[in-house]
Motif scaffolding. Structure first.
Motif, PDB file in Angstrom:
ATOM      1  N   THR A  24       0.839  -1.340   0.084  1.00 37.84           N
ATOM      2  CA  THR A  24       0.061  -0.021   0.061  1.00 37.84           C
ATOM      3  C   THR A  24       1.047   1.269   0.119  1.00 37.84           C
ATOM      4  O   THR A  24       1.636   1.429   0.942  1.00 37.84           O
ATOM      5  N   LEU A  25       0.590   2.217  -0.650  1.00 35.95           N
ATOM      6  CA  LEU A  25       1.491   3.299  -1.161  1.00 35.95           C
ATOM      7  C   LEU A  25       0.536   4.744  -0.681  1.00 35.95           C
ATOM      8  O   LEU A  25      -0.695   4.609  -0.896  1.00 35.95           O
ATOM      9  N   GLY A  26       1.239   5.628  -0.194  1.00 33.84           N
ATOM     10  CA  GLY A  26       0.491   6.974   0.031  1.00 33.84           C
ATOM     11  C   GLY A  26       0.980   7.790   1.287  1.00 33.84           C
ATOM     12  O   GLY A  26       1.482   6.982   2.034  1.00 33.84           O
ATOM     13  N   GLY A  27       0.704   8.845   1.230  1.00 38.71           N
ATOM     14  CA  GLY A  27       1.047   9.520   2.495  1.00 38.71           C
ATOM     15  C   GLY A  27       2.566   9.841   2.794  1.00 38.71           C
ATOM     16  O   GLY A  27       3.434   9.673   1.894  1.00 38.71           O
ATOM     17  N   TYR A  28       2.993  10.553   3.869  1.00 40.76           N
ATOM     18  CA  TYR A  28       4.449  10.641   3.966  1.00 40.76           C
ATOM     19  C   TYR A  28       4.631  10.968   5.565  1.00 40.76           C
ATOM     20  O   TYR A  28       3.821  11.055   6.121  1.00 40.76           O
ATOM     21  N   LEU A  36       3.626  -0.940   4.190  1.00 42.51           N
ATOM     22  CA  LEU A  36       3.177   0.512   4.120  1.00 42.51           C
ATOM     23  C   LEU A  36       4.250   1.271   3.508  1.00 42.51           C
ATOM     24  O   LEU A  36       5.130   1.611   4.203  1.00 42.51           O
ATOM     25  N   ILE A  37       4.187   2.007   2.330  1.00 40.89           N
ATOM     26  CA  ILE A  37       5.267   2.843   1.827  1.00 40.89           C
ATOM     27  C   ILE A  37       4.842   3.978   1.614  1.00 40.89           C
ATOM     28  O   ILE A  37       3.661   4.330   0.866  1.00 40.89           O
ATOM     29  N   SER A  38       5.633   5.205   1.916  1.00 41.09           N
ATOM     30  CA  SER A  38       5.014   6.648   1.622  1.00 41.09           C
ATOM     31  C   SER A  38       5.436   6.780   0.147  1.00 41.09           C
ATOM     32  O   SER A  38       5.987   6.446  -0.547  1.00 41.09           O
ATOM     33  N   PHE A  39       4.167   7.619  -0.212  1.00 40.24           N
ATOM     34  CA  PHE A  39       4.296   7.932  -1.687  1.00 40.24           C
ATOM     35  C   PHE A  39       3.698   9.412  -1.893  1.00 40.24           C
ATOM     36  O   PHE A  39       2.354   9.649  -1.222  1.00 40.24           O
ATOM     37  N   TYR A  40       4.199  10.367  -2.217  1.00 37.76           N
ATOM     38  CA  TYR A  40       3.910  11.763  -2.334  1.00 37.76           C
ATOM     39  C   TYR A  40       2.556  11.876  -3.292  1.00 37.76           C
ATOM     40  O   TYR A  40       2.482  11.354  -4.258  1.00 37.76           O
ATOM     41  N   TYR A  42      -0.587  11.328  -2.915  1.00 33.03           N
ATOM     42  CA  TYR A  42      -1.674  10.536  -2.576  1.00 33.03           C
ATOM     43  C   TYR A  42      -2.009  10.421  -0.993  1.00 33.03           C
ATOM     44  O   TYR A  42      -0.952  10.437  -0.105  1.00 33.03           O
ATOM     45  N   ASP A  43      -3.232  10.138  -0.478  1.00 39.03           N
ATOM     46  CA  ASP A  43      -3.469  10.055   0.997  1.00 39.03           C
ATOM     47  C   ASP A  43      -3.064   8.624   1.285  1.00 39.03           C
ATOM     48  O   ASP A  43      -2.499   7.534   0.710  1.00 39.03           O
ATOM     49  N   PHE A  44      -2.880   8.616   2.612  1.00 36.42           N
ATOM     50  CA  PHE A  44      -2.211   7.413   3.462  1.00 36.42           C
ATOM     51  C   PHE A  44      -3.140   6.026   3.003  1.00 36.42           C
ATOM     52  O   PHE A  44      -4.391   6.179   2.829  1.00 36.42           O
ATOM     53  N   ILE A  45      -2.455   4.958   2.264  1.00 35.67           N
ATOM     54  CA  ILE A  45      -2.929   3.838   1.953  1.00 35.67           C
ATOM     55  C   ILE A  45      -3.887   3.794   0.771  1.00 35.67           C
ATOM     56  O   ILE A  45      -4.776   3.113   0.803  1.00 35.67           O
ATOM     57  N   SER A  46      -3.840   4.766  -0.103  1.00 38.77           N
ATOM     58  CA  SER A  46      -4.814   4.945  -1.066  1.00 38.77           C
ATOM     59  C   SER A  46      -4.332   4.174  -2.483  1.00 38.77           C
ATOM     60  O   SER A  46      -5.517   3.993  -3.230  1.00 38.77           O
ATOM     61  N   ILE A  47      -3.099   3.652  -2.738  1.00 33.57           N
ATOM     62  CA  ILE A  47      -2.716   2.967  -3.632  1.00 33.57           C
ATOM     63  C   ILE A  47      -2.083   1.337  -3.048  1.00 33.57           C
ATOM     64  O   ILE A  47      -1.718   1.229  -2.240  1.00 33.57           O
ATOM     65  N   ALA A  92       3.359   4.070 -16.456  1.00 33.41           N
ATOM     66  CA  ALA A  92       3.310   4.237 -14.814  1.00 33.41           C
ATOM     67  C   ALA A  92       1.969   4.848 -14.302  1.00 33.41           C
ATOM     68  O   ALA A  92       1.417   5.882 -15.150  1.00 33.41           O
ATOM     69  N   ARG A  93       1.102   4.146 -13.456  1.00 32.53           N
ATOM     70  CA  ARG A  93      -0.096   4.760 -13.312  1.00 32.53           C
ATOM     71  C   ARG A  93      -0.153   5.994 -12.189  1.00 32.53           C
ATOM     72  O   ARG A  93      -1.161   6.584 -12.203  1.00 32.53           O
ATOM     73  N   TYR A  94       0.858   5.947 -11.441  1.00 37.19           N
ATOM     74  CA  TYR A  94       0.942   7.084 -10.395  1.00 37.19           C
ATOM     75  C   TYR A  94       1.930   7.992 -10.171  1.00 37.19           C
ATOM     76  O   TYR A  94       3.201   7.352 -10.447  1.00 37.19           O
ATOM     77  N   THR A  95       1.797   9.291 -10.386  1.00 38.92           N
ATOM     78  CA  THR A  95       2.867  10.303 -10.156  1.00 38.92           C
ATOM     79  C   THR A  95       2.562  11.239  -8.979  1.00 38.92           C
ATOM     80  O   THR A  95       1.403  11.586  -8.671  1.00 38.92           O
ATOM     81  N   GLY A  96       3.610  11.576  -8.204  1.00 42.64           N
ATOM     82  CA  GLY A  96       3.292  12.586  -7.100  1.00 42.64           C
ATOM     83  C   GLY A  96       4.668  13.636  -6.952  1.00 42.64           C
ATOM     84  O   GLY A  96       5.477  13.100  -7.145  1.00 42.64           O
TER      85      GLY A  96
END
Length: 133
Positions: A24-28, A36-40, A42-47, A92-96
């Motif tokens: 799960t990716l999202g948040g910081y 659980l992996i940070s991803f700029y 997107y909200d926490f655990i949204s991917i 790639a489906r997600y960029t942040g």
């Protein structure tokens, strides 16, 4: 000026009937635990997905002594059976992205970051106080 790069690949082995062990990716700012992996952007655990690939590039520029401007960009693809396809990362489906300001104090670092993504109109503001343990 400091440039940092990071690559992260996650693979689930075997057929799992449950999504409890998905990535799960999202948040910081959260500690990396239990996939659980940070991803700029997107909200926490949204991917989520049972396989994922992620790249992060950051530029940290010290504008004054102990004062930093931070520019970040990450790109990822996370879905079920991602590596069974031939186009792992071409679409790639997600960029942040994130822009931040940090200061080093005697109590530890203080950091403000604003993150956003072109795929969503919402942005998030994050505040980090002190060291991660």
């Amino acid at each position: 000026l400091t440039l940092r790069g990071n690559a992260h690949v996650g693979i689930t082995i075997g057929d799992a009937d449950s999504s409890a062990l998905d990535f799960t990716l999202g948040g910081y700012g959260s500690r990396r635990i239990n996939n659980l992996i940070s991803f700029y952007g997107y909200d926490f655990i949204s991917i989520s997905g049972d396989t994922m690939i992620k790249f992060l590039l950051e530029a940290d520029y010290e504008i004054f002594k102990k004062n930093h401007l931070i520019f970040s960009a990450n790109i990822a693809n996370a879905q079920d059976d991602l590596f069974d396809r031939n186009d792992w990362f071409s679409n790639a489906r997600y960029t942040g992205y994130a822009i931040g300001y940090g200061i080093e104090t005697f109590l530890g670092p203080i950091e403000l970051k604003y993150s956003f993504t072109p795929q969503n109109s919402d942005g998030q503001l994050f505040v980090n106080l002190g060291f991660k343990f």
